[in-house]
Motif scaffolding. Structure first.
Motif, PDB file in Angstrom:
ATOM      1  N   GLN A  55       0.832  -1.203   0.000  1.00  0.00           N
ATOM      2  CA  GLN A  55       0.000   0.000   0.000  1.00  0.00           C
ATOM      3  C   GLN A  55       0.869   1.257   0.000  1.00  0.00           C
ATOM      4  OE1 GLN A  55      -2.423   0.588   3.499  1.00  0.00           O
ATOM      5  NE2 GLN A  55      -3.949   1.750   2.337  1.00  0.00           N
ATOM      6  N   ARG A  56       1.922   1.276   0.805  1.00  0.00           N
ATOM      7  CA  ARG A  56       2.828   2.434   0.826  1.00  0.00           C
ATOM      8  C   ARG A  56       3.478   2.640  -0.538  1.00  0.00           C
ATOM      9  NH1 ARG A  56       4.274   0.108   5.763  1.00  0.00           N
ATOM     10  NH2 ARG A  56       6.159  -0.764   4.847  1.00  0.00           N
ATOM     11  N   GLU A  57       3.913   1.537  -1.152  1.00  0.00           N
ATOM     12  CA  GLU A  57       4.548   1.641  -2.472  1.00  0.00           C
ATOM     13  C   GLU A  57       3.558   2.121  -3.526  1.00  0.00           C
ATOM     14  OE1 GLU A  57       6.195  -2.252  -3.019  1.00  0.00           O
ATOM     15  OE2 GLU A  57       7.921  -1.822  -1.744  1.00  0.00           O
ATOM     16  N   GLN A  58       2.337   1.665  -3.445  1.00  0.00           N
ATOM     17  CA  GLN A  58       1.316   2.102  -4.398  1.00  0.00           C
ATOM     18  C   GLN A  58       1.033   3.593  -4.229  1.00  0.00           C
ATOM     19  OE1 GLN A  58      -2.583   0.369  -3.906  1.00  0.00           O
ATOM     20  NE2 GLN A  58      -3.019   0.579  -6.094  1.00  0.00           N
ATOM     21  N   GLN A  59       0.952   4.055  -2.992  1.00  0.00           N
ATOM     22  CA  GLN A  59       0.738   5.480  -2.743  1.00  0.00           C
ATOM     23  C   GLN A  59       1.912   6.302  -3.264  1.00  0.00           C
ATOM     24  OE1 GLN A  59       0.029   5.485   1.479  1.00  0.00           O
ATOM     25  NE2 GLN A  59      -2.169   5.141   1.241  1.00  0.00           N
ATOM     26  N   ALA A  60       3.129   5.804  -3.081  1.00  0.00           N
ATOM     27  CA  ALA A  60       4.311   6.519  -3.576  1.00  0.00           C
ATOM     28  C   ALA A  60       4.293   6.600  -5.097  1.00  0.00           C
ATOM     29  CB  ALA A  60       5.588   5.834  -3.095  1.00  0.00           C
ATOM     30  N   ARG A  61       3.888   5.527  -5.761  1.00  0.00           N
ATOM     31  CA  ARG A  61       3.798   5.538  -7.228  1.00  0.00           C
ATOM     32  C   ARG A  61       2.730   6.527  -7.697  1.00  0.00           C
ATOM     33  NH1 ARG A  61       4.448  -0.029  -6.464  1.00  0.00           N
ATOM     34  NH2 ARG A  61       2.223  -0.384  -6.675  1.00  0.00           N
ATOM     35  N   GLN A  62       1.619   6.573  -6.987  1.00  0.00           N
ATOM     36  CA  GLN A  62       0.553   7.496  -7.362  1.00  0.00           C
ATOM     37  C   GLN A  62       1.008   8.940  -7.182  1.00  0.00           C
ATOM     38  OE1 GLN A  62      -2.728   6.159  -4.962  1.00  0.00           O
ATOM     39  NE2 GLN A  62      -3.387   4.642  -6.477  1.00  0.00           N
ATOM     40  N   GLN A  63       1.721   9.205  -6.091  1.00  0.00           N
ATOM     41  CA  GLN A  63       2.231  10.552  -5.866  1.00  0.00           C
ATOM     42  C   GLN A  63       3.253  10.920  -6.928  1.00  0.00           C
ATOM     43  OE1 GLN A  63       3.624  10.541  -1.836  1.00  0.00           O
ATOM     44  NE2 GLN A  63       1.575  10.845  -0.982  1.00  0.00           N
ATOM     45  N   GLN A  64       4.072   9.983  -7.318  1.00  0.00           N
ATOM     46  CA  GLN A  64       5.062  10.230  -8.364  1.00  0.00           C
ATOM     47  C   GLN A  64       4.345  10.546  -9.676  1.00  0.00           C
ATOM     48  OE1 GLN A  64       7.487   6.876  -9.426  1.00  0.00           O
ATOM     49  NE2 GLN A  64       8.958   8.119 -10.542  1.00  0.00           N
ATOM     50  N   GLN A  66       1.415  11.927 -10.001  1.00  0.00           N
ATOM     51  CA  GLN A  66       0.779  13.238  -9.886  1.00  0.00           C
ATOM     52  C   GLN A  66       1.796  14.364  -9.948  1.00  0.00           C
ATOM     53  OE1 GLN A  66      -1.371  12.964  -6.223  1.00  0.00           O
ATOM     54  NE2 GLN A  66      -3.006  11.710  -7.091  1.00  0.00           N
ATOM     55  N   SER A  67       3.051  14.070  -9.639  1.00  0.00           N
ATOM     56  CA  SER A  67       4.068  15.123  -9.623  1.00  0.00           C
ATOM     57  C   SER A  67       4.802  15.233 -10.955  1.00  0.00           C
ATOM     58  CB  SER A  67       5.067  14.868  -8.484  1.00  0.00           C
ATOM     59  OG  SER A  67       5.775  13.681  -8.727  1.00  0.00           O
ATOM     60  N   GLY A  68       4.185  14.745 -12.023  1.00  0.00           N
ATOM     61  CA  GLY A  68       4.783  14.932 -13.335  1.00  0.00           C
ATOM     62  C   GLY A  68       5.512  13.737 -13.885  1.00  0.00           C
ATOM     63  N   GLY A  69       5.683  12.684 -13.089  1.00  0.00           N
ATOM     64  CA  GLY A  69       6.331  11.482 -13.581  1.00  0.00           C
ATOM     65  C   GLY A  69       5.366  10.688 -14.443  1.00  0.00           C
ATOM     66  N   ARG A  70       5.805   9.558 -14.885  1.00  0.00           N
ATOM     67  CA  ARG A  70       4.937   8.696 -15.682  1.00  0.00           C
ATOM     68  C   ARG A  70       3.793   8.203 -14.793  1.00  0.00           C
ATOM     69  NH1 ARG A  70       4.147   3.322 -17.637  1.00  0.00           N
ATOM     70  NH2 ARG A  70       5.346   2.343 -16.008  1.00  0.00           N
ATOM     71  N   PRO A  71       2.552   8.309 -15.248  1.00  0.00           N
ATOM     72  CA  PRO A  71       1.438   7.864 -14.416  1.00  0.00           C
ATOM     73  C   PRO A  71       1.519   6.360 -14.142  1.00  0.00           C
ATOM     74  CG  PRO A  71       0.652   8.705 -16.546  1.00  0.00           C
ATOM     75  CD  PRO A  71       2.142   8.827 -16.525  1.00  0.00           C
ATOM     76  N   ALA A  72       1.158   6.009 -12.941  1.00  0.00           N
ATOM     77  CA  ALA A  72       1.206   4.599 -12.562  1.00  0.00           C
ATOM     78  C   ALA A  72       0.023   3.868 -13.178  1.00  0.00           C
ATOM     79  CB  ALA A  72       1.156   4.468 -11.039  1.00  0.00           C
ATOM     80  N   ASP A  73       0.312   2.755 -13.781  1.00  0.00           N
ATOM     81  CA  ASP A  73      -0.722   1.907 -14.356  1.00  0.00           C
ATOM     82  C   ASP A  73      -0.973   0.768 -13.379  1.00  0.00           C
ATOM     83  OD1 ASP A  73      -2.386   0.283 -15.808  1.00  0.00           O
ATOM     84  OD2 ASP A  73      -1.034   0.034 -17.507  1.00  0.00           O
TER      85      ASP A  73
END
Length: 146
Positions: A55-64, A66-73
């Motif tokens: 869950q923490r890793e998924q939240q970190a990917r989602q935040q990444q 939203q901050s302009g990185g590649r959107p998490a699929d």
């Protein structure tokens, strides 16, 4: 394919819970029963830890994302990473080893007899668990969990 360690851990917990229930219903609060209950608690703690990490890793990917990185699929990311998966398999294996040693000790001390149906069934369940753990580890190594 769904990762094998989480369903396997849940299945082992279900079996352990049923076995503990039978033992407690007849008033058996000995070392074997306590060991089974300790295994259930340890299994829950390990699964909860793996899921919290995921869950923490998924939240970190989602935040990444939203901050302009590649959107998490969400379809690309597994529920738990391979390291967590292997840790859970290792924990399952350690519990099988511990339970096997516990039964061996009971037999050596004469507390249990090898012919007792409950012990024979418990040993058969341990053998089946070992087989499933081996298959899950082989699937991870072979990449069949993705």
């Amino acid at each position: 394919m769904l990762f094998r360690s989480i369903p396997e851990a849940l299945e082992q917990m279900r079996d352990d819970s049923a076995q503990a229930t039978v033992r407690l219903e007849r008033g058996d609060v000995g070392g074997t029963t306590r060991g089974i209950l300790q295994d259930i608690v340890a299994n829950l703690e390990e699964m909860l830890g793996a899921l919290e990490k995921a869950q923490r890793e998924q939240q970190a990917r989602q935040q990444q994302g939203q901050s302009g990185g590649r959107p998490a699929d969400p379809g690309e990311q597994p529920l738990v990473d391979k390291l967590s998966e292997l840790k859970m398999i290792r924990a399952l294996q350690m519990r099988v080893n511990t339970r096997t040693k516990r039964f061996s000790q009971l037999l050596a001390e004469g507390v249990e007899r090898a012919e007792e149906p409950e012990l024979v069934e418990a040993i058969a369940r341990l053998a089946e668990r070992q087989h499933k753990i081996e298959r899950a580890a082989r699937d991870i190594v072979g990449g069949r969990t993705e």
